[in-house]
Each structure stands twice: as structure tokens, then as C-alpha cells.
Design an enzyme around this catalytic site. Structure first.
Site, PDB file in Angstrom:
ATOM      1  N   HIS A 114       0.848  -1.195   0.000  1.00  0.00           N
ATOM      2  CA  HIS A 114       0.000   0.000   0.000  1.00  0.00           C
ATOM      3  C   HIS A 114       0.880   1.239   0.000  1.00  0.00           C
ATOM      4  O   HIS A 114       0.614   2.210  -0.707  1.00  0.00           O
ATOM      5  CB  HIS A 114      -0.912  -0.018   1.223  1.00  0.00           C
ATOM      6  N   GLY A 115       1.904   1.238   0.832  1.00  0.00           N
ATOM      7  CA  GLY A 115       2.877   2.322   0.828  1.00  0.00           C
ATOM      8  C   GLY A 115       2.631   3.431   1.828  1.00  0.00           C
ATOM      9  O   GLY A 115       3.532   4.207   2.118  1.00  0.00           O
ATOM     10  N   ASP A 116       1.399   3.515   2.372  1.00  0.00           N
ATOM     11  CA  ASP A 116       1.090   4.520   3.398  1.00  0.00           C
ATOM     12  C   ASP A 116       0.007   3.942   4.306  1.00  0.00           C
ATOM     13  O   ASP A 116      -1.039   4.538   4.525  1.00  0.00           O
ATOM     14  CB  ASP A 116       0.626   5.820   2.754  1.00  0.00           C
ATOM     15  N   LEU A 117       0.286   2.757   4.828  1.00  0.00           N
ATOM     16  CA  LEU A 117      -0.741   1.980   5.514  1.00  0.00           C
ATOM     17  C   LEU A 117      -0.754   2.311   7.009  1.00  0.00           C
ATOM     18  O   LEU A 117       0.017   1.776   7.791  1.00  0.00           O
ATOM     19  CB  LEU A 117      -0.490   0.486   5.293  1.00  0.00           C
TER      20      LEU A 117
ATOM     21  N   ASN B 241      -5.977   5.443   6.762  1.00  0.00           N
ATOM     22  CA  ASN B 241      -6.153   5.036   5.369  1.00  0.00           C
ATOM     23  C   ASN B 241      -6.854   3.690   5.239  1.00  0.00           C
ATOM     24  O   ASN B 241      -6.799   3.056   4.187  1.00  0.00           O
ATOM     25  CB  ASN B 241      -4.811   5.008   4.640  1.00  0.00           C
TER      26      ASN B 241
END
Length: 266
Positions: A174-177, A181
């Protein structure tokens, strides 16, 4: 913001009836719009709406939940409105993240670079995971953080070959979990939103989930056991979001960065 709402309504081919600002919005405007024909949608700006749309599509293809993209152009992303009534059961989040991470890429990175607001995210492909993490997630902050911190980051980056696996499976991240979010109806996860996707070591998302809170003991049981050595790598992976927060929001995050560097022994 009204321009974003009007553009979104135009893309959906209907007149705009109502606009409401949604929570969040530190790095982009996010609006709930209601159209004259009764439909609702989420309209948001961002650094690259078409890239974000591709990321959301990849999440959905993995089997993990994400909002459907209703329309997109170079300025606005229009999304399905999803239920968001409270935190999900930890086990449900564990299952959702496991489905996401089961998707595998050919290399580390993503076909396009991205950004957290003014902070660029370099995603150029690599077959060497420690080098990817060193160059694109740590050394990239040179000139943007205090020199004393940068020297410690350089020391750490030079040793990542001894600290990170050379070629972990390139999982879809996801990269920004973090909790903000993750949308939920109070039990199941309805959507993973605001992604900054790339392919990399699955532990990256798990480390991020533990940075600003913990998902609960049922998460790990549903997701699966940690890899050997995961605890020692957590601080290495948490440094990236901590450094991004330092650059975006200022010196209040310096202590977090210093604490993670100390935990990493540098």
C-alpha cells in the site's frame, strides 16, 4: 475546492447539488459530492490522480478492498463512496493486508514515481532490495533534513546489505498503511485508500501499521507469522514514513527519527 467538485461532477455527467469536506486532507483536498440525480461520490485532488487510480486498481485486482474509480483526469480523481463507520476487527484487517501482499511484482518499485505532497517518492525499478531502500527511501532526504541526521542515515544506508534480505518477494505494498487510510463498516474493511503503492518487502506495510498505533493481536494471527528477524527490521522500515513526516510537518518529528535511528543502532 468547489472547482474540484465541479470538475468531478462534470466527469460524471451530472450537475453538482452538494459538497462536503471529508476528514483528512493534509496533502490533498477530499470532498464528498452529491449530484442532482442523487448519486454520491468522493472527489479528491492529488499529486497525480491517474497514477493513484492505477494504484487503486492494482489493490482491487489483488483481492484487497479499495474504492472503485468512477472517473479520473489530470486534476481530479472521482471514487466510489465507501462505508466508514469505525475501526475494523483486527483479524479482518489482517486478512485484507495478506490478500494485498499476496500479489507479486517482477521487481522492486513501481512504473511511475509519486509524491507525498511536496516530498517526491522515487520508485525506479530495482532487483536489489537493500539498494532500493537505501537510495530511494533513506539517502533521498539529503539536503532536506539536518546534517547530523543525514550522516546517521548515510551510515545506516551503507550497512543495509547486512540488515535487509537481498531479494525478498516483491509484494504489492500500500505504501502509506496507517489507520487513517483504512475504511471500515465497524467489522470488515471496506477500503484501503490514499495509496502510495510499489512492490517491496511486505514487512514495510506492517512496520507502518505499528508506527502510529497497533492493529491489535488478531491482526497477526490472520495475516500470518512474522519472518525471522522482522523485529530488528521494523525501525529500518519505519524511518521512511518518519522522515517524510519530518519533512512535511517539521521539527516535531525529529525525535521520532532520532529514536528510530537509535533503535537501529546508529
Amino acid at each position: 475546492m468547489s472547482a474540484i467538485a465541479g470538475r468531478a461532477a462534470g466527469l460524471l455527467g451530472a450537475a453538482l447539488a452538494q459538497v462536503r469536506t471529508l476528514p483528512g486532507g493534509d496533502l490533498s483536498d477530499c470532498l464528498l459530492i452529491r449530484l442532482a440525480d442523487g448519486r454520491e461520490a468522493v472527489a479528491k485532488s492529488g499529486p497525480a490522480p491517474r497514477i493513484e487510480a492505477a494504484m487503486l486498481a492494482a489493490i482491487r485486482v489483488s483481492g484487497a478492498p479499495a474504492p472503485s474509480v468512477l472517473a479520473v483526469d489530470d486534476t481530479v480523481l472521482v471514487l466510489e463512496r465507501l462505508s466508514d463507520a469505525g475501526a475494523p476487527a483486527p483479524a479482518e484487517l489482517g486478512h485484507a493486508v495478506a490478500r494485498l501482499h499476496a500479489a507479486t511484482g517482477a521487481r522492486y518499485g513501481w512504473p511511475a514515481d509519486y509524491a507525498f505532497g511536496p516530498v517526491p517518492i522515487a520508485n525506479g525499478g530495482s532487483d536489489d532490495w537493500p539498494a532500493f531502500w537505501a537510495e530511494r527511501r533513506l539517502l533521498c532526504h539529503a539536503g532536506h533534513v539536518p546534517a547530523a541526521l543525514m550522516r546517521r542515515l548515510e551510515t545506516l544506508a551503507a550497512d543495509l546489505g547486512n540488515r535487509l534480505p537481498a531479494r525478498p518477494r516483491p509484494a504489492l505494498l500500500h505504501g502509506d498503511l496507517w489507520g487513517g487510510n483504512v475504511l471500515s463498516d465497524g467489522t470488515r474493511v471496506t477500503g484501503l485508500i490514499d495509496p502510495a503503492c510499489y512492490h517491496g518487502h511486505a514487512e514495510v506495510d506492517c512496520a507502518m501499521l505499528a508506527l502510529f498505533g497497533r492493529p491489535g493481536p488478531g491482526f497477526r494471527e490472520a495475516y500470518g507469522p512474522p519472518e525471522p528477524g522482522a523485529a530488528e527490521r521494523t525501525a529500518l522500515y519505519q524511518l521512511w514514513p518518519a522522515l517524510v513526516h519530518l519533512r512535511l510537518f517539521g521539527a516535531g518529528y525529529r525525535g521520532m527519527v532520532e529514536g528510530l535511528l537509535a533503535a537501529a543502532g546508529v
